[in-house]
Enzyme design. Structure first.
Site, PDB file in Angstrom:
ATOM      1  N   THR A  15     -61.617  28.910 -28.162  1.00 52.26           N
ATOM      2  CA  THR A  15     -62.886  28.308 -27.758  1.00 52.26           C
ATOM      3  C   THR A  15     -63.827  28.099 -28.933  1.00 52.26           C
ATOM      4  O   THR A  15     -64.574  27.109 -28.971  1.00 52.26           O
ATOM      5  CB  THR A  15     -63.574  29.196 -26.700  1.00 52.26           C
ATOM      6  OG1 THR A  15     -62.746  29.262 -25.539  1.00 52.26           O
ATOM      7  CG2 THR A  15     -64.937  28.650 -26.308  1.00 52.26           C
ATOM      8  N   ASP A  60     -55.138  26.700 -27.438  1.00 51.09           N
ATOM      9  CA  ASP A  60     -55.878  27.432 -26.434  1.00 51.09           C
ATOM     10  C   ASP A  60     -55.096  28.718 -26.256  1.00 51.09           C
ATOM     11  O   ASP A  60     -53.884  28.685 -25.997  1.00 51.09           O
ATOM     12  CB  ASP A  60     -55.921  26.631 -25.126  1.00 51.09           C
ATOM     13  CG  ASP A  60     -56.732  27.312 -24.035  1.00 51.09           C
ATOM     14  OD1 ASP A  60     -56.542  28.536 -23.842  1.00 51.09           O
ATOM     15  OD2 ASP A  60     -57.508  26.631 -23.359  1.00 51.09           O
ATOM     16  N   SER A  61     -55.724  29.875 -26.396  1.00 49.06           N
ATOM     17  CA  SER A  61     -54.953  31.115 -26.434  1.00 49.06           C
ATOM     18  C   SER A  61     -54.259  31.434 -25.114  1.00 49.06           C
ATOM     19  O   SER A  61     -53.418  32.328 -25.064  1.00 49.06           O
ATOM     20  CB  SER A  61     -55.823  32.285 -26.870  1.00 49.06           C
ATOM     21  OG  SER A  61     -56.697  32.701 -25.840  1.00 49.06           O
ATOM     22  N   CYS A 267     -55.302  51.575 -13.716  1.00 49.12           N
ATOM     23  CA  CYS A 267     -56.740  51.827 -13.772  1.00 49.12           C
ATOM     24  C   CYS A 267     -57.298  51.506 -15.162  1.00 49.12           C
ATOM     25  O   CYS A 267     -56.728  51.937 -16.170  1.00 49.12           O
ATOM     26  CB  CYS A 267     -57.044  53.276 -13.430  1.00 49.12           C
ATOM     27  SG  CYS A 267     -56.520  53.750 -11.771  1.00 49.12           S
TER      28      CYS A 267
END
Length: 330
Positions: A15, A60-61, A267
């Site tokens: 970006t 674009d990654s 988690c």
């Protein structure tokens, strides 16, 4: 820790350098010109000397693959060993920034220079963009001195490359290294096969979350694709459907076939401690290897570095259990 004198900025896309197209934002070349123009007029701009190289194709990654990790690794080693750069700033898209930081943490073991990754949530030049703040902040890290190894700089934070995760999709402080239980034994020395000197090849790896309804047929179908390493994202402290004998059998068979099956916690601030619950110890007894408090990004990058170096599952398991760069032990 020392100040960097000869910095390479390795621009991979993302970006930070995107421009608007009819299809939406897309990676664009010519970022060096825009970067120099900004720094020439910015108040209190960093004064460090730098050169920029574009690593093609610009991405674009979201399109990042293992081959791109290897290309980044090769470009960094070449810049240091052939061209004499003593620091690397890698500009990268945010979607997979933490994955690349983790992978490079293991691929570049033994390379005694600082490698810093950054990017931005909005393109450089967009109103109220975070691009120049992140870029200038990273440059100042090199000016004042930054430790050797791979780190991620974002929104004013310097994060360990193998501990960071992207937690937010819109906020500027998108990345964090959340507290996770860390314990284990540090590797006393690194053999050449684990350092940046060792060539790597792509590896068939997979990640599978445990969920209510996971069946042995799901796992077997995935394993039948030739997976060499599997991250099984377990509940909490490393539990799962331990009363499902077919599922446990599938895990055992995979391990017997030489697949390295690793358990990580779903988690965000979790860690695997198999002995806490019987449901965890039964998974361990089926052959699962604990990743402790490692993140998904770190565990995946470590599996890639070990198996991609040609290690068999048993040898890779030995090194996976040890701390190689601070991913397992504080």
């Amino acid at each position: 820790m020392r100040a960097v004198k000869n910095l390479l900025v390795l621009y991979t896309g993302g970006t930070i350098g995107m421009l608007e197209t009819p299809q939406g934002l897309a990676p664009a070349g010519g970022f060096e010109t825009r970067m120099r123009a900004y720094l020439e007029t910015a108040v209190d701009a960093p004064q460090i000397a730098w050169q920029l190289r574009e690593l093609l194709p610009l991405l674009d990654s979201a399109n990042m693959q293992q081959a791109n990790w290897l290309a980044m690794c090769d470009a960094i080693v070449e810049a240091v060993k052939r061209d004499g750069h003593d620091g690397i700033l890698l500009l990268h898209g945010t979607d997979t920034l933490a994955y690349s930081a983790a992978a490079l943490s293991f691929l570049l073991l033994g390379l005694d220079v600082p490698v810093l990754l950054t990017g931005s949530m909005l393109p450089a030049g967009a109103p109220d963009s975070d691009a120049w703040d992140n870029l200038c902040g990273a440059l100042r890290q090199f000016e004042t001195g930054v430790p050797a190894g791979v780190q991620l700089y974002f929104a004013g934070q310097l994060l360990h490359g193998a501990r960071a995760s992207k937690l937010r999709s819109e906020a500027f402080d998108a990345f964090a290294a959340l507290p996770r239980h860390r314990e284990g034994q540090k590797a006393l020395e690194l053999p050449a096969v684990l350092t940046y000197c060792q060539p790597r090849i792509p590896v068939n790896l997979a990640v599978l979350p445990v969920f209510p309804g996971l069946q042995a047929v799901h796992l077997r179908a995935l394993l039948d694709t030739g997976v060499k390493g599997l991250l099984l994202e377990c509940y909490g402290s490393g539990t799962g459907p331990s009363d499902d004998e077919a599922l446990l059998a599938a895990v055992r068979e995979a391990c017997q076939r030489g697949v390295l099956v690793v358990a990580i916690s779903q988690c965000p601030q979790g860690s695997v401690m198999f002995d806490t619950y019987a449901a965890g110890s039964r998974l361990r007894d089926s052959g699962l290897v604990s990743a402790g408090g490692m993140t998904r990004e770190a565990a995946l990058g470590k599996l890639f570095a070990l198996l991609g170096a040609g290690l068999d599952a048993l040898t890779a398991q030995h090194w996976f259990a040890l701390d190689l760069c601070g991913e397992r032990v504080d």
